[in-house]
Design a protein around this motif. Sequence first.
Motif, mmCIF file in Angstrom:
data_model
loop_
_atom_site.group_PDB
_atom_site.id
_atom_site.type_symbol
_atom_site.label_atom_id
_atom_site.label_comp_id
_atom_site.label_asym_id
_atom_site.label_seq_id
_atom_site.Cartn_x
_atom_site.Cartn_y
_atom_site.Cartn_z
ATOM 1 N N TYR A 1 -13.421 -2.159 -6.789
ATOM 2 C CA TYR A 1 -12.055 -2.129 -7.207
ATOM 3 C C TYR A 1 -11.114 -1.562 -6.146
ATOM 4 C CZ TYR A 1 -11.408 -4.353 -11.765
ATOM 5 O OH TYR A 1 -11.226 -5.240 -12.778
ATOM 6 N N ALA A 2 -11.446 -0.422 -5.435
ATOM 7 C CA ALA A 2 -10.546 0.508 -4.570
ATOM 8 C C ALA A 2 -10.533 -0.605 -3.239
ATOM 9 C CB ALA A 2 -11.450 1.835 -4.417
ATOM 10 N N ARG A 3 -11.781 -1.331 -2.835
ATOM 11 C CA ARG A 3 -11.478 -2.252 -1.732
ATOM 12 C C ARG A 3 -10.899 -3.247 -2.052
ATOM 13 N NH1 ARG A 3 -10.497 -4.532 2.074
ATOM 14 N NH2 ARG A 3 -11.892 -5.410 3.622
ATOM 15 N N ALA A 4 -10.837 -4.005 -3.135
ATOM 16 C CA ALA A 4 -10.025 -4.877 -3.697
ATOM 17 C C ALA A 4 -8.490 -4.699 -3.543
ATOM 18 C CB ALA A 4 -10.313 -5.351 -5.078
ATOM 19 N N GLU A 5 -8.136 -3.550 -4.148
ATOM 20 C CA GLU A 5 -6.416 -3.056 -3.961
ATOM 21 C C GLU A 5 -6.082 -3.033 -2.539
ATOM 22 O OE1 GLU A 5 -6.922 0.410 -6.346
ATOM 23 O OE2 GLU A 5 -6.597 -0.529 -8.112
ATOM 24 N N GLU A 6 -7.061 -2.287 -1.633
ATOM 25 C CA GLU A 6 -6.776 -2.269 -0.317
ATOM 26 C C GLU A 6 -6.558 -3.709 0.451
ATOM 27 O OE1 GLU A 6 -8.945 -0.520 3.617
ATOM 28 O OE2 GLU A 6 -9.797 -0.572 1.761
ATOM 29 N N GLU A 7 -7.375 -4.657 -0.007
ATOM 30 C CA GLU A 7 -7.310 -6.044 0.519
ATOM 31 C C GLU A 7 -6.079 -6.713 0.247
ATOM 32 O OE1 GLU A 7 -8.506 -9.418 2.731
ATOM 33 O OE2 GLU A 7 -9.280 -7.404 2.735
ATOM 34 N N LEU A 8 -5.746 -6.780 -1.282
ATOM 35 C CA LEU A 8 -4.603 -7.308 -1.793
ATOM 36 C C LEU A 8 -3.429 -6.684 -1.104
ATOM 37 C CD1 LEU A 8 -3.542 -9.191 -3.811
ATOM 38 C CD2 LEU A 8 -3.187 -7.501 -5.480
ATOM 39 N N ALA A 9 -3.337 -5.464 -0.778
ATOM 40 C CA ALA A 9 -2.117 -5.006 0.125
ATOM 41 C C ALA A 9 -1.818 -5.606 1.249
ATOM 42 C CB ALA A 9 -2.425 -3.468 -0.038
ATOM 43 N N PHE A 10 -3.152 -5.733 1.990
ATOM 44 C CA PHE A 10 -3.089 -6.449 3.453
ATOM 45 C C PHE A 10 -2.712 -7.848 3.252
ATOM 46 C CE2 PHE A 10 -4.789 -8.973 6.661
ATOM 47 C CZ PHE A 10 -4.801 -8.275 7.858
ATOM 48 N N ASP A 11 -3.188 -8.547 2.460
ATOM 49 C CA ASP A 11 -2.996 -9.849 2.091
ATOM 50 C C ASP A 11 -1.409 -10.076 1.923
ATOM 51 O OD1 ASP A 11 -5.606 -10.523 2.484
ATOM 52 O OD2 ASP A 11 -6.050 -10.794 0.184
ATOM 53 N N GLN A 12 -0.974 -9.327 1.016
ATOM 54 C CA GLN A 12 0.579 -9.643 0.479
ATOM 55 C C GLN A 12 1.421 -9.275 1.968
ATOM 56 O OE1 GLN A 12 0.837 -6.841 -2.772
ATOM 57 N NE2 GLN A 12 0.270 -8.575 -4.112
#
Length: 375
Positions: free
Chosen positions: A65-76
């Motif tokens: 989940y921590a990695r997913a949140e980091e990725e989503l922030a980058f994507d946005q």
Amino acid sequence: MNEKETLAAMALARLSYYNLAAIHSLYQAAGSAAAVMEHRNNIRDIIPDASPRLVEMLRDTDTMYARAEEELAFDQEHGIRPLTPSDPDYPHRLAECEDAPLVVYYKGNADLNQSRVINIVGTRKCTTYGQDLIQRFITELTELCPHVLVVSGLAYGVDICAHRKALETGLETVAVLAHGLDTIYPNSHRSTAVDMLSQGGLLTEFMTRTKADKINFVRRNRIVAGMSDACILVESAAHGGGLITAEISREYGRDVFAFPGRVGDPYSEGCNNLIRDNGAALLTDAASFVRTMGWEGDAVLSKAREEGIERQLFADLSDEEQKVVAVLQGNNDLHLNMLAVQADIPVNRLTGVLFELEMKGIVRTHAGGMYHLLK
């Protein structure tokens, strides 16, 4: 975007790296990635025969989940769209496949669910003969079907030639990458990739900071195959990578075509063998391809529009046919069951209505039971 579902899918995708089919089945049984994560501590309530290994893996998802949140922030921040199977923009042809990724990352402006999608694949050591085949085929195809999405892998040889010719002729083209969208491999194709963002796009199942490892190229081939109606093999050695995409395409029930080459030419051997063994239909030109795919209506309609002839969609249609047309005008490319709900027509009667509309050249059936209104 449903952020909760997206984050859950991204985290679950990390878990499923080595067992795509099993996690995909789990996703379907639960109905969503969020539901899987909500039941991660009692997953056997959903899947009674879940393996001990799966049960154990689901108990510790904090890192994912921590990695997913980091990725989503980058994507946005960088205009990248994570798409899950519940998203209407997720490639619906790909969603039919049992090993479809739970999330794909997309940057571009092309509709991944266009009515006509092909992939063009082959050797990285494309000869002059292969380049000529690609240029002629795409030029002819553009004239016959001007709304085809061309998919490939941005690799050397056949891939990059197909992308560049599609750009040149005005067709949209999407590259499926074997790494994250924070880089481009090979770097020499960066300028073409940038051009594709405004006439197609870039797609991957991999998060940023994922390197272009050998296994990732094999994995991305299933996406190239799964999101397309047909696979076109241009040139291939006897054991070329394009043959993998062709084989996956056949397994997915897609049409496979191959251009023949001169006997003895090393980069025609794979194509010739595939045609000989009935693994691919022999391809010589775009016109025969269009006929085989049943896409002649696109060419006729395109010509009519160029000549200023407007099609009368509502001429001689029954009330139920009018209802179906109205639904598809608002939301094209619908599955039979969804169309039945939105048109309020029972499925057993709707199939007859759709048959009549097909006979009138107003709708066409696509892979997976999807119905498309010919505009």
